[in-house]
Design a protein around this motif. Structure first.
Motif, PDB file in Angstrom:
ATOM      1  N   TYR A   1     -14.730   1.198  -3.812  1.00 29.84           N
ATOM      2  CA  TYR A   1     -15.120   2.389  -3.054  1.00 29.84           C
ATOM      3  C   TYR A   1     -15.907   3.367  -3.916  1.00 29.84           C
ATOM      4  CZ  TYR A   1     -14.603   6.336   0.191  1.00 29.84           C
ATOM      5  OH  TYR A   1     -14.846   7.365   1.057  1.00 29.84           O
TER       6      TYR A   1
ATOM      7  N   CYS B   1     -15.329  -7.166  -3.007  1.00 31.15           N
ATOM      8  CA  CYS B   1     -14.934  -5.772  -2.743  1.00 31.15           C
ATOM      9  C   CYS B   1     -16.159  -4.899  -2.496  1.00 31.15           C
ATOM     10  CB  CYS B   1     -14.164  -5.198  -3.934  1.00 31.15           C
ATOM     11  SG  CYS B   1     -12.566  -5.958  -4.223  1.00 31.15           S
TER      12      CYS B   1
ATOM     13  N   ASP C   1     -17.685  -5.423   0.814  1.00 33.17           N
ATOM     14  CA  ASP C   1     -16.893  -4.840   1.907  1.00 33.17           C
ATOM     15  C   ASP C   1     -17.297  -3.396   2.176  1.00 33.17           C
ATOM     16  OD1 ASP C   1     -15.510  -7.165   2.137  1.00 33.17           O
ATOM     17  OD2 ASP C   1     -13.643  -6.426   1.249  1.00 33.17           O
ATOM     18  N   TYR C   2     -17.513  -2.645   1.104  1.00 32.31           N
ATOM     19  CA  TYR C   2     -17.814  -1.223   1.295  1.00 32.31           C
ATOM     20  C   TYR C   2     -19.286  -0.972   1.540  1.00 32.31           C
ATOM     21  CZ  TYR C   2     -13.110   0.178   0.279  1.00 32.31           C
ATOM     22  OH  TYR C   2     -11.764   0.365   0.364  1.00 32.31           O
TER      23      TYR C   2
ATOM     24  N   TYR D   1       0.834  -1.208   0.000  1.00 33.74           N
ATOM     25  CA  TYR D   1       0.000   0.000   0.000  1.00 33.74           C
ATOM     26  C   TYR D   1       0.865   1.253   0.000  1.00 33.74           C
ATOM     27  CZ  TYR D   1      -4.342  -2.542   0.895  1.00 33.74           C
ATOM     28  OH  TYR D   1      -5.432  -3.357   0.783  1.00 33.74           O
TER      29      TYR D   1
ATOM     30  N   THR E   1      -4.998  -7.818  -3.221  1.00 35.23           N
ATOM     31  CA  THR E   1      -6.428  -7.730  -2.937  1.00 35.23           C
ATOM     32  C   THR E   1      -7.095  -9.077  -3.211  1.00 35.23           C
ATOM     33  OG1 THR E   1      -6.416  -5.400  -3.544  1.00 35.23           O
ATOM     34  CG2 THR E   1      -8.555  -6.500  -3.547  1.00 35.23           C
TER      35      THR E   1
ATOM     36  N   GLY F   1      -5.096   2.250  -3.270  1.00 30.12           N
ATOM     37  CA  GLY F   1      -5.408   1.651  -1.978  1.00 30.12           C
ATOM     38  C   GLY F   1      -6.666   0.813  -1.905  1.00 30.12           C
ATOM     39  N   SER F   2      -7.653   1.067  -2.765  1.00 26.03           N
ATOM     40  CA  SER F   2      -8.916   0.361  -2.557  1.00 26.03           C
ATOM     41  C   SER F   2      -9.719   0.236  -3.842  1.00 26.03           C
ATOM     42  CB  SER F   2      -9.745   1.108  -1.514  1.00 26.03           C
ATOM     43  OG  SER F   2      -9.980   2.428  -1.961  1.00 26.03           O
ATOM     44  N   TYR F   3     -10.440  -0.854  -3.917  1.00 22.26           N
ATOM     45  CA  TYR F   3     -11.292  -1.129  -5.080  1.00 22.26           C
ATOM     46  C   TYR F   3     -12.689  -1.447  -4.574  1.00 22.26           C
ATOM     47  CZ  TYR F   3      -6.494  -1.548  -6.360  1.00 22.26           C
ATOM     48  OH  TYR F   3      -5.161  -1.274  -6.478  1.00 22.26           O
TER      49      TYR F   3
ATOM     50  N   HIS G   1      -7.634   6.863  -5.176  1.00 24.38           N
ATOM     51  CA  HIS G   1      -8.287   5.638  -4.694  1.00 24.38           C
ATOM     52  C   HIS G   1      -7.616   4.332  -5.103  1.00 24.38           C
ATOM     53  CE1 HIS G   1     -11.101   8.912  -4.491  1.00 24.38           C
ATOM     54  NE2 HIS G   1     -11.989   8.196  -3.832  1.00 24.38           N
TER      55      HIS G   1
END
Lengths: 500, 500
Positions: free
Chosen positions: B416, B158, B161-162, B110, B140, B412-414, B409
């Motif tokens: 979102y 993913c 998760d969000y 990260y 991931t 760090g994250s997918y 983004h």
């Protein structure tokens, strides 16, 4: 295990402890500069939890063993490492007999005393502070009683804590000399001094102008901008989190621009010390171990010896005129210099000028010496305070809020106040030596302060954290503290200023 | 041990963990709002040490046992406590098979991806980011592979998760509906829309004026000033340390005053959510568990549905004129309303208007769905990005810096990005319900936003952290997410605005 291996283990503990120390420091900074009112309680609780963890790290059996063993045998350690061990062992010896229970009680007593002091000052009611104050003095004496090593009196122990080697004998002589020459000098000024124009001192200046000027001054002092921030707070202070993160805070008042110039120079002096200790000191956890008087020496050096000099005022005058538009159009350079140095007995230490400042400290010294050693009770303090202000400064104290409740210090520490006066005296003595090598005021008149910073870095900052105050001042100037330099400086400056 | 006793033990661990969580949060805040450049490295290292301690607290055997046992049998727990256990158990189950080694590798990945993204964006060179990006996608997928519970695809995991319950099936339908109506609406505007005057939008306004107006807006929204601070930073955000310490940050640009009005209203919406969750949620560690879409719903509610309404512009227009002197003397209330709502396809998501914003999100959704599930490689992303911007928005992307490297983004994250579009849709649906009970725009026209805040507090904030998104929107509006409300709102507003 070799001594170097032992030191490595100690360093590892101190590395971890530093993380907590810096984090607690940043949470405190946050409380003073960022957090909203309602956030304070939670922040205080969080700090308490982190502090407990910090306490654990530096009170483990391993820690105690490493420190005491290395103190007994430091062969193979570098000189800086030896000093670190000495400092840590000193602190350990002083605190080792304090039980966790007593430590906790004392923490509570400090918090209570601080809260009560705030309340008492606000209400102008000494009786609110009285009991917590008396308790704190009691705890201070109890903690000293528990030490293996004894000093002549309780207050001697307090003085030695803040200024290694300090004692009542030394400070009685020091303050006696100050009193002997400053009191009559002040009387001559009041009787025969020429009038000084000060009408322009409280002319309003927009805060963005003041902020721009503060930034300019900090740069002039030679601070590294990439390792510095300037923020605002209620009560200005300077702090750091290592040499790469130094924070100056100030408080702008529209009608107090000139005063803010000297506050900034003062805090900038502290910041210079923080940015310029040797990297090795930080690596080995020796940094930040100078005495408060050493730190105050540098801040007051920049505030007064440089900042309030005619040479420096000559240099900043055009810049000040440029930044402030027409506000000071009718003020000459000489008038600005004189107004910045006016000597005027007053009630409040923080507002005091260079000459009367030490008398404020003298009063506090005499009182705390007496109450810490049980020669007077806390009930006698307000009246004695007022009597001494009348005697030394000739002023009538109208209330305790602007009298003995004005400073925060007695809600937490005794023996700290002398640092301010000692700092001034160290500064004048160092200036005397510096002038043999540098044309200090020639440089100040050109605004070229970098050679001064570099001289301090080489001779003063480089050894402070690994020296006792006496070792330090002797290494820099070739003699022990000699108050004559400071008194000669004051007498020359103020005689000329007031045409005595 | 009873379940209540178990929960008490769990609460104690979470209390301690919260201290570290808040401290890390404040150190991060400090890095963004206070610390000097040179202080960043040390701060990052300190955060890493505190994070390790936080990780330890919530990965102990005791913690795991309490969470899993209470998840299996929660009799005797309050409904809020049950939800806390459910959330903690979910997180535990998802992470329990990740070894400390893998966790550490992922942390490094990260950090590297973030650093490489910064570098790549600055240099406008996607190849700099490419490898770190590919690694991160790999990690991931690996972390999802290790979970006991399987979803249909990686990207479904993913999304879930969000936004608990989210899936490709749901979002394909959602974005399909958006595309179907927004793309033609935009085409009609471009073809037949009346011209809108925007010449005054970049007129310079002094920053103190903007700051005063920001404070005014935050107060208007109904934020408690004693639990709020407003500071400046490079990239505006809002954060909190409990309900009593909420921090809004913004960035003032002299030539972007009008835009700052909506940034402030947006961040103020986040702040309202943070100040107004039930105290019980904080006590039991249930707070802050709403989904990002719920949070974004509220911020965009205040930014767009209220803030960009004709009613609210009517109310703030005189105040804006009063604060800005003659700057907008030639601008009518209606012209301000129209300019604040102009729909203009562009390159940058953060600068997008209310209508085209969702198309920016749609593009990101389609791409991350494809690359997380391995349907495309990272090498194909830049060209596909550019093609989609041409297709949906009609704009040519000149370079990757203003193309696929514009947002942080993907370092760090997918999963979102959809939150932003979902938030807008939730908001319109909630507004529809709110209007049955409140004369929302009548209130906005009077600047009386407190009944709106109180309605949200009662119906929206009160259940968000203990509900799945579907439970939440059904409890508030009586039906599951229905994108029609949002699309009807857009069509009505923009048809009228552009006189279609």
């Amino acid at each position: 295990m070799t001594n170097q291996q032992k030191f490595s283990r100690l360093r590892k503990i101190l590395d971890d402890a530093s993380v907590y120390g810096r984090s607690i420091g940043k949470l405190n900074f946050d409380m003073q500069c960022c957090a909203p009112e309602e956030g304070m309680e939670q922040a205080g609780e969080d700090i308490a939890v982190l502090s407990k963890q910090l306490f654990r790290l530096t009170h483990s059996k391993t820690y105690a063993r490493l420190v005491t063993e290395l103190a007994a045998d430091h062969e193979g350690l570098s000189p800086v490492q030896q000093k670190v061990v000495e400092h840590k062992n000193d602190a350990w010896q002083k605190g080792k007999n304090i039980s966790a229970k007593l430590d906790y009680e004392m923490t509570l007593a400090y918090s209570r005393a601080y809260a009560k002091w705030l309340e008492a000052k606000k209400a102008d009611d000494y009786s609110i502070f009285r009991d917590a104050f008396a308790d704190l003095i009691g705890y201070t004496r109890k903690a000293i009683d528990l030490r293996d090593e004894k000093k002549a009196t309780y207050y001697d122990a307090c003085l030695d804590d803040y200024e290694k080697g300090g004692s009542i004998a030394q400070l009685d002589a020091f303050f006696g000399a100050l009193k002997e020459r400053i009191v009559p000098l002040l009387a001559r000024i009041e009787k025969d001094g020429k009038p000084i124009r000060t009408d322009f001192m409280s002319r309003p200046c927009p805060i963005p102008q003041q902020e721009a000027f503060s930034k300019y001054l900090l740069e002039l002092e030679g601070l590294r901008g990439s390792a510095l921030v300037l923020m605002t707070t209620e009560h200005p202070f300077t702090t750091n989190f290592g040499p790469h993160d130094v924070r100056v805070t100030t408080h702008y008042y529209e009608e107090n621009f000139v005063s803010n110039i000297f506050t900034t120079l003062h805090e900038g002096g502290h910041a210079l010390f923080m940015q310029n200790e040797p990297e090795e000191f930080y690596r080995e956890h020796a940094a930040n171990s100078m005495s408060n008087a050493m730190h105050e020496c540098i801040s007051r050096f920049y505030e007064n010896l440089i900042g309030r000099s005619e040479a420096f005022i000559h240099f900043i005058y055009p810049k000040l005129r440029e930044i402030t538009g027409d506000t000071f159009a009718d003020v000459t350079e000489r008038e600005l210099y004189e107004a910045a140095n006016v000597a005027q007995p007053g009630l409040i230490r923080c507002d005091a000028d260079e000459l009367t400042y030490c008398l404020h400290i003298l009063i506090r010294y005499e009182l705390e010496k007496a109450f810490v050693n049980g020669e007077i009770t806390v009930d006698e303090i307000p009246a004695l305070w007022n009597a001494k202000y009348k005697e030394y400064l000739g002023v009538d104290v109208p209330d305790d809020a602007s009298g003995c409740l004005q400073d925060v210090h007695w809600s937490g520490s005794y023996g700290y106040f002398p640092s301010y006066a000692l700092g001034s005296a160290y500064g004048a003595q160092i200036l005397h030596t510096m002038q043999k090598e540098l044309d200090v005021f020639g440089l100040a008149a050109k605004g070229d302060l970098l050679p001064i910073r570099d001289w301090l870095k080489e001779h003063v900052f480089s050894i402070a954290s690994v020296s006792t105050p006496d070792e330090w001042i002797r290494a820099i100037t070739g003699e022990s503290l000699n108050v004559r330099y400071f008194l000669d400086y004051l007498e020359q400056k103020f005689s000329a200023l007031y045409a005595l």
